[in-house]
Design a protein around this motif. Structure first.
Motif, PDB file in Angstrom:
ATOM      1  N   SER A  28       0.902  -1.171  -0.124  1.00 25.90           N
ATOM      2  CA  SER A  28      -0.143   0.156   0.048  1.00 25.90           C
ATOM      3  C   SER A  28       0.816   1.068  -0.079  1.00 25.90           C
ATOM      4  N   PRO A  29       0.637   2.039  -1.082  1.00 20.58           N
ATOM      5  CA  PRO A  29      -0.114   2.139  -2.046  1.00 20.58           C
ATOM      6  C   PRO A  29       0.320   1.193  -3.118  1.00 20.58           C
ATOM      7  N   ALA A  30      -0.522   0.615  -4.296  1.00 21.62           N
ATOM      8  CA  ALA A  30       0.024  -0.154  -5.221  1.00 21.62           C
ATOM      9  C   ALA A  30       1.107   0.625  -6.085  1.00 21.62           C
ATOM     10  N   VAL A  31       2.049   0.100  -6.594  1.00 27.47           N
ATOM     11  CA  VAL A  31       2.925   0.553  -7.294  1.00 27.47           C
ATOM     12  C   VAL A  31       2.762   0.661  -8.977  1.00 27.47           C
ATOM     13  N   ILE A  32       1.736   1.935  -9.227  1.00 25.01           N
ATOM     14  CA  ILE A  32       1.305   1.874 -10.707  1.00 25.01           C
ATOM     15  C   ILE A  32       1.176   3.398 -10.875  1.00 25.01           C
ATOM     16  N   ASP A  33       0.811   3.609 -12.210  1.00 20.88           N
ATOM     17  CA  ASP A  33       1.009   5.059 -12.426  1.00 20.88           C
ATOM     18  C   ASP A  33      -0.206   5.614 -12.262  1.00 20.88           C
ATOM     19  N   GLN A  34      -0.091   6.976 -11.776  1.00 18.43           N
ATOM     20  CA  GLN A  34      -1.238   7.663 -11.188  1.00 18.43           C
ATOM     21  C   GLN A  34      -2.484   7.595 -12.007  1.00 18.43           C
ATOM     22  N   SER A  35      -2.514   7.530 -13.534  1.00 16.38           N
ATOM     23  CA  SER A  35      -3.504   7.224 -14.229  1.00 16.38           C
ATOM     24  C   SER A  35      -4.276   6.098 -13.943  1.00 16.38           C
ATOM     25  N   ILE A  36      -3.444   4.996 -13.834  1.00 22.85           N
ATOM     26  CA  ILE A  36      -4.240   3.905 -13.488  1.00 22.85           C
ATOM     27  C   ILE A  36      -4.980   3.757 -12.332  1.00 22.85           C
ATOM     28  N   SER A  37      -4.017   4.407 -11.218  1.00 17.09           N
ATOM     29  CA  SER A  37      -4.863   4.577 -10.006  1.00 17.09           C
ATOM     30  C   SER A  37      -5.921   5.480  -9.776  1.00 17.09           C
ATOM     31  N   ASP A  38      -5.821   6.521 -10.528  1.00 17.95           N
ATOM     32  CA  ASP A  38      -7.194   7.229 -10.589  1.00 17.95           C
ATOM     33  C   ASP A  38      -8.152   6.516 -11.367  1.00 17.95           C
ATOM     34  N   ALA A  39      -7.945   5.701 -12.309  1.00 14.92           N
ATOM     35  CA  ALA A  39      -8.958   4.906 -12.970  1.00 14.92           C
ATOM     36  C   ALA A  39      -9.611   3.907 -12.165  1.00 14.92           C
ATOM     37  N   ALA A  40      -8.828   3.422 -11.406  1.00 14.92           N
ATOM     38  CA  ALA A  40      -9.063   2.255 -10.472  1.00 14.92           C
ATOM     39  C   ALA A  40      -9.925   2.829  -9.265  1.00 14.92           C
ATOM     40  N   GLU A  41      -9.772   3.952  -8.997  1.00 12.06           N
ATOM     41  CA  GLU A  41     -10.738   4.622  -7.854  1.00 12.06           C
ATOM     42  C   GLU A  41     -11.897   5.039  -8.405  1.00 12.06           C
ATOM     43  N   GLU A  42     -11.837   5.408  -9.547  1.00 15.87           N
ATOM     44  CA  GLU A  42     -13.124   5.999 -10.420  1.00 15.87           C
ATOM     45  C   GLU A  42     -14.094   4.849 -10.850  1.00 15.87           C
ATOM     46  N   LEU A  43     -13.430   3.636 -10.990  1.00 20.50           N
ATOM     47  CA  LEU A  43     -14.291   2.503 -11.265  1.00 20.50           C
ATOM     48  C   LEU A  43     -15.009   1.921  -9.953  1.00 20.50           C
ATOM     49  N   ALA A  44     -14.058   1.737  -8.779  1.00 18.70           N
ATOM     50  CA  ALA A  44     -14.710   1.525  -7.570  1.00 18.70           C
ATOM     51  C   ALA A  44     -15.698   2.448  -7.331  1.00 18.70           C
ATOM     52  N   VAL A  45     -15.566   3.670  -7.413  1.00 19.58           N
ATOM     53  CA  VAL A  45     -16.672   4.776  -7.168  1.00 19.58           C
ATOM     54  C   VAL A  45     -17.904   4.471  -7.892  1.00 19.58           C
ATOM     55  N   ASN A  46     -18.039   4.128  -9.410  1.00 17.94           N
ATOM     56  CA  ASN A  46     -18.974   3.880 -10.137  1.00 17.94           C
ATOM     57  C   ASN A  46     -19.571   2.559  -9.680  1.00 17.94           C
ATOM     58  N   ILE A  47     -18.907   1.611  -9.419  1.00 20.06           N
ATOM     59  CA  ILE A  47     -19.546   0.041  -8.751  1.00 20.06           C
ATOM     60  C   ILE A  47     -20.210   0.579  -7.690  1.00 20.06           C
ATOM     61  N   ILE A  48     -19.927   1.036  -6.444  1.00 17.02           N
ATOM     62  CA  ILE A  48     -20.492   1.235  -5.505  1.00 17.02           C
ATOM     63  C   ILE A  48     -21.934   2.224  -5.552  1.00 17.02           C
ATOM     64  N   LYS A  49     -21.780   3.084  -6.538  1.00 21.90           N
ATOM     65  CA  LYS A  49     -23.000   3.767  -6.785  1.00 21.90           C
ATOM     66  C   LYS A  49     -24.054   2.870  -7.703  1.00 21.90           C
ATOM     67  N   LYS A  50     -23.493   2.136  -8.759  1.00 20.90           N
ATOM     68  CA  LYS A  50     -24.316   1.377  -9.553  1.00 20.90           C
ATOM     69  C   LYS A  50     -24.861   0.363  -8.641  1.00 20.90           C
ATOM     70  N   PHE A  51     -24.182  -0.126  -7.449  1.00 17.99           N
ATOM     71  CA  PHE A  51     -25.020  -1.087  -6.591  1.00 17.99           C
ATOM     72  C   PHE A  51     -25.965  -0.315  -5.518  1.00 17.99           C
ATOM     73  N   GLY A  52     -25.564   0.909  -5.490  1.00 22.16           N
ATOM     74  CA  GLY A  52     -26.626   1.559  -4.559  1.00 22.16           C
ATOM     75  C   GLY A  52     -26.264   1.305  -3.125  1.00 22.16           C
ATOM     76  N   LEU A  53     -25.050   0.713  -2.804  1.00 23.32           N
ATOM     77  CA  LEU A  53     -24.741   0.250  -1.624  1.00 23.32           C
ATOM     78  C   LEU A  53     -24.283   1.176  -0.566  1.00 23.32           C
ATOM     79  N   TYR A  54     -24.842   0.981   0.695  1.00 21.90           N
ATOM     80  CA  TYR A  54     -24.460   1.787   1.808  1.00 21.90           C
ATOM     81  C   TYR A  54     -23.483   1.097   2.774  1.00 21.90           C
ATOM     82  N   GLY A  55     -22.256   1.605   3.092  1.00 22.16           N
ATOM     83  CA  GLY A  55     -21.547   0.762   3.687  1.00 22.16           C
ATOM     84  C   GLY A  55     -20.019   0.506   2.737  1.00 22.16           C
TER      85      GLY A  55
END
Lengths: 385, 385
Positions: B225-252
């Protein structure tokens, strides 16, 4: 203790189940150390967290003695325990850290001051007086001068049993009972240094922290880690703390409260052979918390790294004056929005004025920012009823 | 929930009392949140730590339903709970996070993959097969090609129920039951991103961490931690995670395991709507731990700062192959001598090969140093019987 049993089947008895006991149980739960807590209150902060809660009074011999059979080693979270009980436990083969002897040197403030004097450890001048009348007598003889600090030798607690006397009219309200009368030191800063020693005589010391007091409550208002002092004073403070724990021959943790006087001399105020309010910040601020360090010392494990990972400011959350009853934490959610704010609510059901209900440690590389956040929280967060 | 009751009289029900439940109870104890844990084992890791332990099976409707009256809000530490039980709780006015519907989308791996497909979320190609025979049939038709990964749709746990098939001879040992067959992705890196959403739709995301696998055990070996990756991939990974939790409509909280393939594309592997093994490092490494974040999300409190305070390497402490019985932690004391080593022993009495007995998070600004320490620990620390 063999390697085989190191992390299993070890029962730690803790006399007292307040927040210090609670946080010790929290640290113990990281290592699967069974904790047995003795406290009079079934809903004390540590009771639901420990492995086993035993209802009883740690001041009473029979109750302390009754821990035998429940624990393999016993420690305290408060000084006011039955030292005869500690002796009894030792006779049953259960080590107590601190030992009865060391605790007796400390819990009576007169004995404590004499210990420093006898061991050439720097502390303010003092006289032990048996009563308020004796104090007045010594004043009229010129042996005691105002201003002074009167401290009851026994049973002082959280700022109670301490009386700062600056004016003659206060002499009508002296505390009754045997007390020490100390010259009032012109204090430049108040420090606390936490040091630990294990059974292999390994000693490690946390960096000094600076305490800013709330004189109404006689309790710490803010605590800044690390203290803002010259390196030379910091080193001297650590050295003094190490010297003290060695002179006591104490295994476990020791909190040493010190003053820096106007001449930059260090003077010992008092010590506590247990985890301490000034050490809460170590949880988020240091590589090893005081609680984990105490466990390492108790079980003769290698002591942990006390280095500061990140500077911090700690605030006590005290019951708001004028309120007594079931506690309500007004403004807490606002405080939770702020980055770096680590909140600890002890779980005491009832709030009273100045009662220690919790603490907050603000972690920030920029201490001024941390202090700003602390100011905001002090204004916002009120424990009312 | 009114401000008055915010930090008192709130009971959190946790289905499952393993280490995830235990660490959630640890975080809850900082805020005096009452925890009620349901688990079949009286000596499960969370049982002595929670406020109340209830013996029962979280897979069984009646036992889950029986939590009603004991908790004000209920969460899980394992996916394999009775979703009918969750529905029942909701009918009694007790919110569960995750909800039954969201959990059903996730706990069945086939449903989960379909959810990604239906929501245009990137994941590897897959087919749902009802049996080993159907898989063989589809292979002969050319619809499935080796190599592939077979995963049971239901009841996979800690790496079990996953079978990587590279050679024809393995086709005799296919897992039985409904399963997904995924194309085997050429993985450059495996990441995990933990994201949280509260009831006000506030979302905050931890930085991606990098998982290095032990393919024998099918479990994480190291985690950086943190993953040893380019900032662009790191940002994309966070964006994807945010997208997923919103699509699920999950609280928690939601842990999203992803692959970076050879073309630097992100693919979702799987998610878990609960605290996760890849998030243990947040305890010492981040401003807010995943456990505290989950509590904030559950109780609609402002989410905490997920920033990394200090880089870290996390190791799982797995039961040594070839040993089964009462656990002994060989070499642990040696490891305790090393600075920055934070040890968590879950308190499981019995060790078995590859059983998760604890974890260690090594905090060090220099990741190479942390990895060296991790190597040392891996050699030194063995959980035997």
């Amino acid at each position: 203790m063999t390697e085989k049993n190191r992390f299993l089947n070890l029962r730690l008895g803790i006399l007292g189940g307040g927040q210090l006991g609670k946080m010790l149980c929290q640290a113990a739960s990281n290592w699967d150390i069974e904790t047995v807590v003795l406290d009079p209150l079934e809903d004390c902060p540590a009771s639901s967290l420990c492995s086993k809660y035993i209802k009883g009074n740690f001041r009473v011999f029979e109750d302390v003695a009754g821990i035998a059979g429940e624990a393999d080693i016993v420690t305290i979270e408060i000084e006011h325990v039955s030292t005869e009980g500690l002796r009894y436990l030792r006779e049953q083969g259960i080590e107590t850290r601190p030992s009865a002897e060391i605790l007796e040197k400390i819990k009576d403030k007169g004995h404590q001051k004499n210990f420093y004097k006898d061991n050439n450890l720097p502390t303010s001048e003092f006289i032990i007086c048996s009563s308020g009348d004796e104090i007045k007598e010594l004043i009229s003889k010129g042996d005691i001068k105002l201003p002074f600090v009167q401290k009851l030798c026994r049973d002082g607690y959280d700022g109670r049993g301490v009386y700062i006397v600056r004016e003659n009219k206060q002499l009508d309200n002296l505390l009754e009972g045997e007390s020490i009368v100390e010259e009032l030191v012109e204090i430049k800063k108040e420090l606390s240094v936490i040091v630990a020693q294990n059974g292999f005589n390994e000693v490690r010391c946390f960096k000094p922290v600076e305490m800013v007091f709330n004189y109404d409550a006689n309790l710490v208002d803010y605590l800044v880690s690390p203290a803002v002092i010259d390196q030379s004073i910091s080193d001297a403070a650590e050295e003094l703390a190490v010297n003290i724990i060695k002179k006591f021959g104490l295994y476990g943790i020791l909190a040493v409260e010190m003053f820096i006087d106007k001449n930059d001399n260090l003077l010992i105020n008092e010590v506590a052979p247990r985890p301490h309010n000034s050490g809460h910040q170590t949880i988020e601020s240091c590589d090893t918390s005081q609680y984990e360090q105490h466990l390492r010392a108790l079980f003769d494990l290698p002591l942990g790294n006390p280095e500061i990972k990140s500077p911090s400011v700690m605030l006590n959350i005290l019951g708001e004056p004028g309120y007594e009853g079931e506690a309500v934490y007004q403004g807490l959610e606002e405080c939770m929005k702020i980055d770096g704010v680590n909140i600890h609510i002890y779980g005491k059901k009832i709030t009273k004025p100045f009662r220690k209900m919790g603490h907050i440690t603000i972690v920030d590389n920029n201490i001024d920012k941390a202090l700003e956040k602390a100011e905001f929280i002090k204004e916002k967060l009120k424990v009312v009823a």
